[in-house]
Design a protein around this motif. Structure first.
Motif, PDB file in Angstrom:
ATOM      1  N   UNK A   1      36.386 112.190 -15.878  1.00 37.12           N
ATOM      2  CA  UNK A   1      37.188 113.404 -15.787  1.00 37.12           C
ATOM      3  C   UNK A   1      38.251 113.368 -16.886  1.00 37.12           C
ATOM      4  N   UNK A   2      38.889 114.507 -17.142  1.00 41.89           N
ATOM      5  CA  UNK A   2      39.928 114.572 -18.179  1.00 41.89           C
ATOM      6  C   UNK A   2      41.002 115.566 -17.742  1.00 41.89           C
ATOM      7  N   UNK A   3      42.233 115.114 -17.642  1.00 41.86           N
ATOM      8  CA  UNK A   3      43.345 115.994 -17.290  1.00 41.86           C
ATOM      9  C   UNK A   3      43.709 116.847 -18.503  1.00 41.86           C
ATOM     10  N   UNK A   4      43.676 118.168 -18.325  1.00 39.64           N
ATOM     11  CA  UNK A   4      43.962 119.111 -19.406  1.00 39.64           C
ATOM     12  C   UNK A   4      45.379 119.657 -19.346  1.00 39.64           C
ATOM     13  N   UNK A   5      45.959 119.656 -18.145  1.00 38.95           N
ATOM     14  CA  UNK A   5      47.338 120.150 -17.954  1.00 38.95           C
ATOM     15  C   UNK A   5      47.856 119.587 -16.646  1.00 38.95           C
ATOM     16  N   UNK A   6      49.160 119.266 -16.628  1.00 39.26           N
ATOM     17  CA  UNK A   6      49.773 118.791 -15.388  1.00 39.26           C
ATOM     18  C   UNK A   6      51.224 119.234 -15.337  1.00 39.26           C
ATOM     19  N   UNK A   7      51.655 119.705 -14.151  1.00 41.78           N
ATOM     20  CA  UNK A   7      53.055 120.042 -13.943  1.00 41.78           C
ATOM     21  C   UNK A   7      53.448 119.607 -12.530  1.00 41.78           C
ATOM     22  N   UNK A   8      54.558 120.104 -12.037  1.00 42.99           N
ATOM     23  CA  UNK A   8      55.057 119.647 -10.734  1.00 42.99           C
ATOM     24  C   UNK A   8      54.176 120.084  -9.565  1.00 42.99           C
ATOM     25  N   UNK A   9      53.379 121.128  -9.765  1.00 37.60           N
ATOM     26  CA  UNK A   9      52.604 121.690  -8.656  1.00 37.60           C
ATOM     27  C   UNK A   9      51.100 121.570  -8.829  1.00 37.60           C
ATOM     28  N   UNK A  10      50.630 121.421 -10.060  1.00 38.80           N
ATOM     29  CA  UNK A  10      49.191 121.495 -10.306  1.00 38.80           C
ATOM     30  C   UNK A  10      48.720 120.460 -11.315  1.00 38.80           C
ATOM     31  N   UNK A  11      47.428 120.220 -11.262  1.00 40.35           N
ATOM     32  CA  UNK A  11      46.696 119.522 -12.316  1.00 40.35           C
ATOM     33  C   UNK A  11      45.492 120.397 -12.645  1.00 40.35           C
TER      34      UNK A  11
ATOM     35  N   UNK B   1      28.315 113.287   1.832  1.00 40.48           N
ATOM     36  CA  UNK B   1      27.004 112.676   1.648  1.00 40.48           C
ATOM     37  C   UNK B   1      27.105 111.211   1.287  1.00 40.48           C
ATOM     38  N   UNK B   2      26.515 110.851   0.152  1.00 40.15           N
ATOM     39  CA  UNK B   2      26.493 109.463  -0.289  1.00 40.15           C
ATOM     40  C   UNK B   2      27.736 109.094  -1.089  1.00 40.15           C
ATOM     41  N   UNK B   3      28.728 109.982  -1.124  1.00 41.03           N
ATOM     42  CA  UNK B   3      29.921 109.726  -1.931  1.00 41.03           C
ATOM     43  C   UNK B   3      31.154 109.682  -1.028  1.00 41.03           C
ATOM     44  N   UNK B   4      31.885 108.578  -1.065  1.00 39.50           N
ATOM     45  CA  UNK B   4      33.135 108.491  -0.319  1.00 39.50           C
ATOM     46  C   UNK B   4      34.334 108.331  -1.257  1.00 39.50           C
ATOM     47  N   UNK B   5      34.189 107.506  -2.284  1.00 38.66           N
ATOM     48  CA  UNK B   5      35.276 107.308  -3.248  1.00 38.66           C
ATOM     49  C   UNK B   5      34.942 107.852  -4.636  1.00 38.66           C
ATOM     50  N   UNK B   6      33.629 107.999  -4.927  1.00 40.37           N
ATOM     51  CA  UNK B   6      33.230 108.559  -6.211  1.00 40.37           C
ATOM     52  C   UNK B   6      33.325 110.070  -6.139  1.00 40.37           C
ATOM     53  N   UNK B   7      34.569 110.560  -6.207  1.00 43.68           N
ATOM     54  CA  UNK B   7      34.808 111.994  -6.187  1.00 43.68           C
ATOM     55  C   UNK B   7      36.049 112.276  -7.024  1.00 43.68           C
ATOM     56  N   UNK B   8      36.188 113.522  -7.434  1.00 44.23           N
ATOM     57  CA  UNK B   8      37.281 113.902  -8.325  1.00 44.23           C
ATOM     58  C   UNK B   8      38.638 113.665  -7.679  1.00 44.23           C
ATOM     59  N   UNK B   9      38.791 114.030  -6.411  1.00 50.26           N
ATOM     60  CA  UNK B   9      40.083 113.881  -5.741  1.00 50.26           C
ATOM     61  C   UNK B   9      40.526 112.422  -5.736  1.00 50.26           C
ATOM     62  N   UNK B  10      39.635 111.515  -5.380  1.00 51.65           N
ATOM     63  CA  UNK B  10      40.008 110.100  -5.316  1.00 51.65           C
ATOM     64  C   UNK B  10      40.338 109.559  -6.708  1.00 51.65           C
TER      65      UNK B  10
ATOM     66  N   UNK C   1      46.819 109.341 -11.172  1.00 50.21           N
ATOM     67  CA  UNK C   1      48.161 109.925 -11.199  1.00 50.21           C
ATOM     68  C   UNK C   1      49.125 109.274 -10.225  1.00 50.21           C
ATOM     69  N   UNK C   2      48.594 108.472  -9.298  1.00 54.76           N
ATOM     70  CA  UNK C   2      49.394 107.891  -8.217  1.00 54.76           C
ATOM     71  C   UNK C   2      50.028 108.970  -7.345  1.00 54.76           C
ATOM     72  N   UNK C   3      49.353 110.126  -7.266  1.00 59.48           N
ATOM     73  CA  UNK C   3      49.797 111.222  -6.402  1.00 59.48           C
ATOM     74  C   UNK C   3      48.770 111.358  -5.280  1.00 59.48           C
TER      75      UNK C   3
END
Length: 324
Positions: free
Chosen positions: A101-111, A125-134, A140-142
């Protein structure tokens, strides 16, 4: 597309336990339709029938099931209607997605982030940690990162994520009120009729279509189909380039039905390249990382409801020459 170099030269599967818990709200008696449960364990075993009772008992004994306040649930813990039960999803083999993944923009409320093909947005399904949110929570440690909208696992592109629970509703409302524009690209084989028109100059690029039809769940239910009736979906689609019989399309979904662009391209007789669902559902099997679905959410435009700033973020487009 950006950042497509594998981060693991040899993709593989490993057993995995979700880093973030899932939860279920215990139903009220009136919602149980003739059933009743003395313990939380009894409910979990009955509700999640695909998971063996011994597995639930082992999870409980290992301290992997708890109330919202963190208090552990044991095998004899009494059922409490409307309470939240937290648990950690497990899979025996989790496939590692070899794209970043690649962060294109980040501010106090959004990425605003580029999501690669094959990577699901949330666990499933077969994914528990291999996902964008994780991945984003680690990067970001958020720990409050959450998606503001959907993007299929097979589709790559720009996504809006929220990080502030207090303002999250304002970004969800953008989509509910159609105050956000999403522009896609796709690659598909062009019909012989269109190729003939272009060859004899009776047709000229760009060629455009307004597609409106009624989309409902198909069989199996995770696929969609076009049926007779009042239209509930609308896409604007243009063919903008052709090379060796393969075309580059620009697509704007006016509505947001599941698999809408994939179904609409199929309805034009030009299903998206490497689509495993349309026009024919392919047998279930491991992802072929060499043949990603040629559908990309290229650009996202909206006025930020908190800052008032006009956001216009895009990623690198699909490469028609590389496909041809």
């Amino acid at each position: 597309m950006p950042n497509l170099a594998p981060n693991d030269p040899a993709p593989h599967s490993t057993s995995a336990i979700a880093a973030q818990p899932s939860y279920i709200v215990l139903p009220r008696d009136s919602e149980l339709v003739g059933k009743s449960y003395l313990t939380v364990l009894a409910f979990l075993v009955d509700h999640f029938k695909q998971i063996d009772a011994k597995v639930w008992l082992q999870r409980i004994n290992d301290g992997k099931v708890h109330w919202q306040n963190g208090e552990l649930i044991n095998a004899d813990t009494a059922y409490q209607a409307t309470a939240r039960v937290y648990y950690y999803r497990e899979v025996q083999a989790e496939t590692k997605v070899p794209f970043n993944e690649l962060i294109l923009h980040q501010d106090d409320d959004t990425i605003i982030v580029y999501k690669p093909h094959f990577l699901p947005v949330t666990p499933g399904g077969n994914y528990v940690n291999e996902c964008l949110v994780h991945r984003l929570r680690i990067a970001t440690q958020i720990d409050t990162v959450a998606p503001a909208h959907r993007l299929d696992k097979d589709t790559a592109g720009v996504m809006l994520m929220t990080t502030n629970p207090h303002t999250r509703h304002a970004y969800h409302q953008l989509f509910l009120d159609d105050n956000i524009r999403k522009d896609y690209q796709a690659i598909a084989k062009v019909t012989p009729e269109i190729l003939t028109q272009l060859a004899n100059n009776t047709g000229k690029l760009p060629l455009s279509w307004t597609v409106k039809n009624r989309i409902v769940a198909g069989k199996p239910s995770f696929t969609m189909q076009v049926v007779e009736g009042e239209a509930n979906s609308h896409s604007e689609i243009s063919l903008v380039a052709v090379n060796n019989g393969v075309g580059l399309f620009e697509l704007s979904p006016i509505t947001g039905k599941t698999h809408q662009l994939r179904v609409h391209m199929q309805s034009l007789g030009m299903p998206i390249l490497h689509d495993r669902f349309y026009p024919t559902l392919q047998p279930k099997g491991p992802d072929n990382f060499d043949k990603p679905l040629q559908l990309l959410a290229k650009r996202l435009r909206f006025r930020d409801p908190i800052s008032g700033i006009e956001q216009d973020v895009e990623c690198q487009g699909l490469d028609l020459l590389a496909i041809s």
